[in-house]
Design a protein around this motif. Structure first.
Motif, PDB file in Angstrom:
ATOM      1  N   ARG A   1       0.959  -1.367   0.119  1.00  0.00           N
ATOM      2  CA  ARG A   1       0.270   0.209  -0.027  1.00  0.00           C
ATOM      3  C   ARG A   1       0.886   0.883   0.311  1.00  0.00           C
ATOM      4  NH1 ARG A   1      -2.684   3.431   3.267  1.00  0.00           N
ATOM      5  NH2 ARG A   1      -5.099   4.138   2.403  1.00  0.00           N
ATOM      6  N   GLN A   2       1.917   1.450   0.666  1.00  0.00           N
ATOM      7  CA  GLN A   2       2.889   2.710   0.808  1.00  0.00           C
ATOM      8  C   GLN A   2       3.818   2.164  -0.558  1.00  0.00           C
ATOM      9  OE1 GLN A   2       5.734   2.306   3.826  1.00  0.00           O
ATOM     10  NE2 GLN A   2       6.804   4.737   3.471  1.00  0.00           N
ATOM     11  N   GLY A   3       4.440   1.216  -1.001  1.00  0.00           N
ATOM     12  CA  GLY A   3       4.616   1.045  -2.343  1.00  0.00           C
ATOM     13  C   GLY A   3       4.318   1.591  -3.353  1.00  0.00           C
ATOM     14  N   VAL A   4       2.352   1.591  -3.946  1.00  0.00           N
ATOM     15  CA  VAL A   4       1.781   2.251  -4.876  1.00  0.00           C
ATOM     16  C   VAL A   4       2.296   3.737  -4.223  1.00  0.00           C
ATOM     17  CG1 VAL A   4       0.871  -0.010  -5.771  1.00  0.00           C
ATOM     18  CG2 VAL A   4      -0.160   1.707  -3.822  1.00  0.00           C
ATOM     19  N   ARG A   5       2.171   4.010  -3.440  1.00  0.00           N
ATOM     20  CA  ARG A   5       1.634   5.404  -3.496  1.00  0.00           C
ATOM     21  C   ARG A   5       2.934   6.056  -3.560  1.00  0.00           C
ATOM     22  NH1 ARG A   5      -2.233   2.983  -1.408  1.00  0.00           N
ATOM     23  NH2 ARG A   5      -4.130   3.784  -1.493  1.00  0.00           N
ATOM     24  N   GLN A   6       4.093   5.641  -2.709  1.00  0.00           N
ATOM     25  CA  GLN A   6       5.505   5.987  -3.096  1.00  0.00           C
ATOM     26  C   GLN A   6       5.620   6.176  -5.032  1.00  0.00           C
ATOM     27  OE1 GLN A   6       8.085   4.702  -0.294  1.00  0.00           O
ATOM     28  NE2 GLN A   6       9.934   4.811  -1.676  1.00  0.00           N
ATOM     29  N   LEU A   7       5.419   5.036  -5.335  1.00  0.00           N
ATOM     30  CA  LEU A   7       5.713   5.266  -7.002  1.00  0.00           C
ATOM     31  C   LEU A   7       4.384   5.737  -7.778  1.00  0.00           C
ATOM     32  CD1 LEU A   7       6.918   3.782  -8.851  1.00  0.00           C
ATOM     33  CD2 LEU A   7       4.550   1.824  -9.447  1.00  0.00           C
ATOM     34  N   LEU A   8       3.490   6.330  -7.267  1.00  0.00           N
ATOM     35  CA  LEU A   8       3.002   7.180  -7.587  1.00  0.00           C
ATOM     36  C   LEU A   8       3.542   8.339  -7.678  1.00  0.00           C
ATOM     37  CD1 LEU A   8      -0.140   8.134  -9.162  1.00  0.00           C
ATOM     38  CD2 LEU A   8      -1.026   8.689  -7.011  1.00  0.00           C
ATOM     39  N   GLN A   9       3.704   8.994  -6.993  1.00  0.00           N
ATOM     40  CA  GLN A   9       4.775  10.384  -5.900  1.00  0.00           C
ATOM     41  C   GLN A   9       5.866  10.314  -7.332  1.00  0.00           C
ATOM     42  OE1 GLN A   9       3.423  12.940  -3.935  1.00  0.00           O
ATOM     43  NE2 GLN A   9       2.238  11.965  -4.000  1.00  0.00           N
ATOM     44  N   MET A  10       6.502   9.611  -7.077  1.00  0.00           N
ATOM     45  CA  MET A  10       7.467   9.222  -8.798  1.00  0.00           C
ATOM     46  C   MET A  10       6.824   9.069  -9.779  1.00  0.00           C
ATOM     47  SD  MET A  10       9.767   5.778  -6.807  1.00  0.00           S
ATOM     48  CE  MET A  10      11.224   6.116  -7.992  1.00  0.00           C
ATOM     49  N   LEU A  11       6.031   8.546 -10.424  1.00  0.00           N
ATOM     50  CA  LEU A  11       5.418   8.905 -11.740  1.00  0.00           C
ATOM     51  C   LEU A  11       5.213  10.692 -12.395  1.00  0.00           C
ATOM     52  CD1 LEU A  11       4.616   8.167 -14.260  1.00  0.00           C
ATOM     53  CD2 LEU A  11       2.883   6.772 -13.227  1.00  0.00           C
ATOM     54  N   LEU A  12       4.356  11.399 -10.500  1.00  0.00           N
ATOM     55  CA  LEU A  12       4.028  12.566 -10.706  1.00  0.00           C
ATOM     56  C   LEU A  12       4.908  13.433 -10.582  1.00  0.00           C
ATOM     57  CD1 LEU A  12       1.133  12.791  -7.682  1.00  0.00           C
ATOM     58  CD2 LEU A  12       1.058  12.460 -10.894  1.00  0.00           C
ATOM     59  N   HIS A  13       5.888  13.709 -10.242  1.00  0.00           N
ATOM     60  CA  HIS A  13       7.999  14.571 -10.051  1.00  0.00           C
ATOM     61  C   HIS A  13       8.132  14.079 -11.900  1.00  0.00           C
ATOM     62  CE1 HIS A  13      11.427  15.685  -8.998  1.00  0.00           C
ATOM     63  NE2 HIS A  13      11.838  15.025 -10.000  1.00  0.00           N
ATOM     64  N   LYS A  14       8.423  12.563 -12.361  1.00  0.00           N
ATOM     65  CA  LYS A  14       8.663  12.286 -13.538  1.00  0.00           C
ATOM     66  C   LYS A  14       7.885  13.295 -14.562  1.00  0.00           C
ATOM     67  CE  LYS A  14      10.666   9.055 -16.759  1.00  0.00           C
ATOM     68  NZ  LYS A  14      11.252   9.573 -16.752  1.00  0.00           N
ATOM     69  N   LEU A  15       6.722  13.419 -14.488  1.00  0.00           N
ATOM     70  CA  LEU A  15       5.807  14.318 -15.371  1.00  0.00           C
ATOM     71  C   LEU A  15       5.628  15.848 -14.950  1.00  0.00           C
ATOM     72  CD1 LEU A  15       2.331  11.316 -15.568  1.00  0.00           C
ATOM     73  CD2 LEU A  15       4.694  11.983 -17.411  1.00  0.00           C
ATOM     74  N   GLU A  16       6.195  16.034 -13.867  1.00  0.00           N
ATOM     75  CA  GLU A  16       5.832  16.719 -13.200  1.00  0.00           C
ATOM     76  C   GLU A  16       4.506  17.814 -13.219  1.00  0.00           C
ATOM     77  OE1 GLU A  16       7.916  20.060 -16.357  1.00  0.00           O
ATOM     78  OE2 GLU A  16       9.837  18.949 -16.151  1.00  0.00           O
ATOM     79  N   ILE A  17       3.600  17.259 -12.321  1.00  0.00           N
ATOM     80  CA  ILE A  17       3.257  17.092 -12.173  1.00  0.00           C
ATOM     81  C   ILE A  17       2.627  16.922 -10.258  1.00  0.00           C
ATOM     82  CG2 ILE A  17       0.296  15.675 -12.240  1.00  0.00           C
ATOM     83  CD1 ILE A  17       0.671  14.555 -15.037  1.00  0.00           C
ATOM     84  N   ASP A  18       2.041  18.695 -10.066  1.00  0.00           N
ATOM     85  CA  ASP A  18       2.428  18.828  -8.845  1.00  0.00           C
ATOM     86  C   ASP A  18       0.993  18.519  -8.305  1.00  0.00           C
ATOM     87  OD1 ASP A  18       2.879  19.871  -5.988  1.00  0.00           O
ATOM     88  OD2 ASP A  18       3.774  21.679  -6.843  1.00  0.00           O
ATOM     89  N   ASP A  19       0.161  17.725  -7.910  1.00  0.00           N
ATOM     90  CA  ASP A  19      -0.692  17.176  -6.983  1.00  0.00           C
ATOM     91  C   ASP A  19      -1.014  16.101  -5.797  1.00  0.00           C
ATOM     92  OD1 ASP A  19      -4.048  17.108  -6.898  1.00  0.00           O
ATOM     93  OD2 ASP A  19      -3.648  17.341  -9.693  1.00  0.00           O
ATOM     94  N   THR A  20      -2.432  16.068  -5.543  1.00  0.00           N
ATOM     95  CA  THR A  20      -1.984  15.128  -4.447  1.00  0.00           C
ATOM     96  C   THR A  20      -3.186  14.028  -5.119  1.00  0.00           C
ATOM     97  OG1 THR A  20      -3.319  16.614  -3.005  1.00  0.00           O
ATOM     98  CG2 THR A  20      -1.334  16.951  -2.600  1.00  0.00           C
ATOM     99  N   LEU A  21      -3.693  13.024  -3.975  1.00  0.00           N
ATOM    100  CA  LEU A  21      -4.105  12.057  -4.506  1.00  0.00           C
ATOM    101  C   LEU A  21      -5.808  12.440  -3.560  1.00  0.00           C
ATOM    102  CD1 LEU A  21      -4.767   9.579  -5.924  1.00  0.00           C
ATOM    103  CD2 LEU A  21      -3.754   8.275  -4.298  1.00  0.00           C
ATOM    104  N   ASP A  22      -6.675  12.081  -4.311  1.00  0.00           N
ATOM    105  CA  ASP A  22      -7.598  11.881  -3.221  1.00  0.00           C
ATOM    106  C   ASP A  22      -8.369  10.462  -3.373  1.00  0.00           C
ATOM    107  OD1 ASP A  22     -10.794  12.302  -2.989  1.00  0.00           O
ATOM    108  OD2 ASP A  22     -11.569  13.538  -4.894  1.00  0.00           O
TER     109      ASP A  22
END
Length: 280
Positions: free
Chosen positions: A85-106
């Motif tokens: 559960r922690q890993g997928v959310r950490q992976l999402l943050q890595m993907l958002l960083h790569k895509l230069e998207i500054d946002d949070t998960l709802d």
């Protein structure tokens, strides 16, 4: 919360508005809290044991012995689920960083979306292992699970589904949930081809469950027999290569299907080497 070590990180752009990222969570990062070790100490008062520690308290001899038991299979599975559960959310943050998207998960409703940009998000990870096997030692259990795989897909225009499955689907499960048309086509295949196709079909069903929020019984009961010829290994098309940021990303199996659910055209990407299916 400390970060979890992720390895074998791969990023793939599936189309101009859809991306996925996958990674492994190493079993070496699994940890059992010190409180669990303490809780697994076995105490006995006034017992005659071979190895005895003696504490003198008000002229009364209290005897106890320590017996450290290994964490249970249930505890191992619980720890895996937490780290996944922690890993997928950490992976999402890595993907958002790569895509230069500054946002949070709802996470207030399904399907998940980003709070501001409203991108659709879907997670998947390998199932927690050894839930029912309590006879093996901890070392044997850990040895059989060298890693847990985590994956995330982000899509701009509509919900997408992603599913990781590292094990074949037992045939009695297939005959219980798949349609008669699907079973008939699968039975005509050689066993190895049948097992591979049945697994991909299961992952497609799981992905559509996540997209349309079906119940498990609804989703697994959908008839996708028309996909089976395309999923069989003898009919896999040549690799498509999508160029992104001057890097080539091989999409091992990419084709367009018509969903029987809403008569909407979906694309399905099958990544055999990562044992991942994405519907977008």
């Amino acid at each position: 919360m400390p970060t979890i070590p992720l390895t074998h990180i791969q990023h793939t752009q599936l189309d101009p508005t859809t991306w996925c990222m996958t990674a492994h969570v190493s079993a070496a990062s699994f940890s059992i809290d010190s409180i669990d070790i303490w809780n697994h100490l076995s105490w006995a008062g006034f017992s005659d044991t071979v190895s005895i520690d003696t504490i003198r308290l008000d002229n009364v001899d209290w005897h106890f012995h320590r017996q450290q038991t290994r964490p249970s299979a249930r505890r191992i599975a619980h720890t895996q689920r937490q780290q996944q559960r922690q890993g997928v959310r950490q992976l999402l943050q890595m993907l958002l960083h790569k895509l230069e998207i500054d946002d949070t998960l709802d996470e207030s409703s399904f399907p998940y979306r980003l709070t501001n940009s409203r991108y659709y998000i879907c997670f998947s990870h390998t199932a927690a292992s050894h839930k029912n096997n309590t006879d093996e030692s901890l070392n044997e259990k850990i040895g059989k699970v060298s890693y847990n795989q985590v994956a995330v897909v982000i899509s701009h225009h509509r919900p997408a589904g992603i599913d990781v499955e590292t094990s074949n689907i037992a045939w009695h499960i297939v005959t219980r949930f798949y349609s008669d048309n699907e079973i008939t086509l699968l039975q005509a295949m050689p066993t190895s081809q049948r097992d591979m196709t049945a697994k991909f079909l299961w992952q497609i069903k799981e992905s559509f469950i996540k997209i349309h929020q079906y119940t498990l019984a609804q989703g697994l009961g959908k008839d996708y027999a028309y996909l089976i010829p395309s999923l069989s290994s003898t009919n896999l098309p040549a690799l498509d290569v999508f160029r992104s940021n001057n890097h080539q990303h091989a999409i091992e199996h990419l084709y367009t299907i018509d969903s029987t659910d809403h008569q909407t055209s979906y694309r399905i990407s099958v990544l055999p080497s990562q044992q991942i299916v994405i519907v977008f």
